[in-house]
Enzyme design. Structure first.
Site, PDB file in Angstrom:
ATOM      1  CG  HIS A 194      72.933  28.318  39.307  1.00 58.81           C
ATOM      2  ND1 HIS A 194      73.691  28.692  38.229  1.00 58.81           N
ATOM      3  CD2 HIS A 194      73.439  27.142  39.748  1.00 58.81           C
ATOM      4  CE1 HIS A 194      74.638  27.784  38.031  1.00 58.81           C
ATOM      5  NE2 HIS A 194      74.507  26.831  38.936  1.00 58.81           N
ATOM      6  N   GLY A 195      69.064  29.108  41.368  1.00 58.50           N
ATOM      7  CA  GLY A 195      68.112  29.917  42.141  1.00 58.50           C
ATOM      8  C   GLY A 195      66.673  29.464  41.937  1.00 58.50           C
TER       9      GLY A 195
ATOM     10  CD  GLU B 175      78.310  26.215  33.594  1.00 53.58           C
ATOM     11  OE1 GLU B 175      78.531  25.987  34.794  1.00 53.58           O
ATOM     12  OE2 GLU B 175      77.701  27.211  33.189  1.00 53.58           O
TER      13      GLU B 175
ATOM     14  CG  HIS C 282      75.320  23.215  37.525  1.00 58.49           C
ATOM     15  ND1 HIS C 282      76.121  23.924  38.383  1.00 58.49           N
ATOM     16  CD2 HIS C 282      76.091  22.222  37.028  1.00 58.49           C
ATOM     17  CE1 HIS C 282      77.324  23.386  38.394  1.00 58.49           C
ATOM     18  NE2 HIS C 282      77.343  22.363  37.574  1.00 58.49           N
ATOM     19  N   GLY C 283      71.323  23.822  38.916  1.00 59.53           N
ATOM     20  CA  GLY C 283      70.019  24.469  39.079  1.00 59.53           C
ATOM     21  C   GLY C 283      68.915  23.494  39.435  1.00 59.53           C
TER      22      GLY C 283
ATOM     23  CG  ASP D 262      81.432  28.494  35.586  1.00 57.26           C
ATOM     24  OD1 ASP D 262      81.412  28.624  34.341  1.00 57.26           O
ATOM     25  OD2 ASP D 262      80.526  28.942  36.320  1.00 57.26           O
TER      26      ASP D 262
ATOM     27  CG  ASP E 126      79.092  24.177  42.464  1.00 59.24           C
ATOM     28  OD1 ASP E 126      79.222  23.701  41.329  1.00 59.24           O
ATOM     29  OD2 ASP E 126      78.030  24.712  42.867  1.00 59.24           O
ATOM     30  CG  HIS E 127      79.563  27.287  39.622  1.00 60.98           C
ATOM     31  ND1 HIS E 127      79.361  27.315  38.266  1.00 60.98           N
ATOM     32  CD2 HIS E 127      78.443  26.755  40.157  1.00 60.98           C
ATOM     33  CE1 HIS E 127      78.154  26.829  37.986  1.00 60.98           C
ATOM     34  NE2 HIS E 127      77.584  26.464  39.115  1.00 60.98           N
TER      35      HIS E 127
HETATM   36  P1  13P Z   1      70.127  25.588  42.759  1.00 56.81           P
HETATM   37  O1  13P Z   1      70.588  26.677  43.651  1.00 56.81           O
HETATM   38  O2  13P Z   1      69.148  26.027  41.746  1.00 56.81           O
HETATM   39  O3  13P Z   1      69.664  24.382  43.508  1.00 56.81           O
HETATM   40  O4  13P Z   1      71.397  25.133  41.895  1.00 56.81           O
HETATM   41  C1  13P Z   1      72.494  24.563  42.522  1.00 56.81           C
HETATM   42  C2  13P Z   1      73.668  24.495  41.640  1.00 56.81           C
HETATM   43  O5  13P Z   1      73.564  24.219  40.469  1.00 56.81           O
HETATM   44  C3  13P Z   1      74.975  24.759  42.231  1.00 56.81           C
HETATM   45  O6  13P Z   1      75.979  24.795  41.292  1.00 56.81           O
END
Ligand code: 13P
Length: 273
Positions: A177-178, A134, A205-206, A104, A82-83
């Site tokens: 994210h977060g 992305e 994402h997120g 990314d 990821d990323h």
């Molecule tokens: P969250 O941490 O908000 O669940 O997002 C995960 C994410 O998009 C990882 O790339």
């Protein structure tokens, strides 16, 4: 079961009107919890780790564990970086046998992002691995840094898809994210506009903090992969705090990851390949 790249999973999700859950894992407990949920729901899943998390779990150590666990699973599993922001890390993931990588390029210009994405595709395709890119800027980075969100433009997204032929495209639609401060206002109109012209798999994402209703609306509009990281990590941490001893902590963390994955798979849609 052999390892899968993302494409057959995303294709099956499209056919079933579902999205594949992509769960970020940081330890053995999370890996096992997510795979237990996938097996129980008899639904394919993506195990992933972001480049920014590697100081806590080096790819050379957690990568082989993710791959071995995925091979032992009774459902199809893709193992994804990821990323990925550096070619070095992407190359390492491919060398280890990851079946999918994300490049990314959100910090780059559109032209630079497309150029670098094409280079990553050249590295990945000969190995049968899939590539996610992305477009736009997702508010807050994976490591929690704040940044101004910039929603993807449908025209640029369609151009990106056409000119790179990338396997999946993460589009910024007001997601972050977060932990969200206030309910996220997702721009479904962007997804709808892309979907009218292309059936290419889109990625959200997120995922943590997005409502079930919004998840379903995203899936209806072409989102085929949904990333969940923070929810699992918060749940595992909370579970660990309750533990009486190390082994109890390990069991509780696995159970927490299992519950988070199972709940989300249920919302994203269960399906077989
Ligand atoms: P969250 O941490 O908000 O669940 O997002 C995960 C994410 O998009 C990882 O790339």
């Amino acid at each position: 079961m052999p390892l899968y790249s993302m494409s057959p999973l995303l294709k099956a999700a499209e056919e079933h009107g579902a999205a594949v859950g992509a769960f970020s894992v940081s330890n053995l407990e999370m890996i096992r919890g997510v795979l237990r949920a996938a097996e129980e729901t008899e639904t394919p899943v993506i195990l992933q780790i972001a480049e920014v998390r590697l100081p806590h779990a080096p790819l050379s150590l957690i990568g082989p564990v993710m791959l071995a666990a995925a091979r032992q699973a009774k459902v199809p599993v893709a193992v994804h970086l990821d990323h990925g922001t550096t070619f070095q890390c992407i190359q390492q993931a491919l060398d280890l046998g990851f079946t999918s990588v994300m490049f990314d390029g959100s910090a780059l210009s559109m032209e630079e992002n497309m150029l670098a994405t094409r280079q990553v595709i050249e590295l990945a395709r000969p190995r049968g691995a899939t590539v996610e890119a992305e477009i736009g800027v997702i508010g807050k980075t994976e490591s929690g840094e704040d940044r101004t969100a910039v929603c993807a433009s449908p025209e640029e997204s369609l151009r990106f898809l056409k000119e790179t032929q990338v396997d999946a495209l993460a589009v910024a639609i007001g997601n972050a994210h977060g932990v969200y401060v206030g309910a996220p206002q997702l721009r479904f109109d962007i997804l709808e506009a892309i979907r009218r012209e292309s059936k290419a798999p889109l990625v959200l994402h997120g995922g943590t903090g997005i409502s079930d209703e919004d998840f379903r609306r995203c899936v209806k509009n072409g989102i085929r992969k949904i990333n969940i990281a923070t929810a699992t990590h918060i749940a595992a941490f909370e579970a660990a705090r309750e533990a009486r001893n190390y082994y109890d902590m390990s069991d509780r963390m696995e159970e927490a990851a299992y519950q988070v994955a199972k709940r989300h798979i249920g919302v994203f849609g269960t399906f077989a390949l």
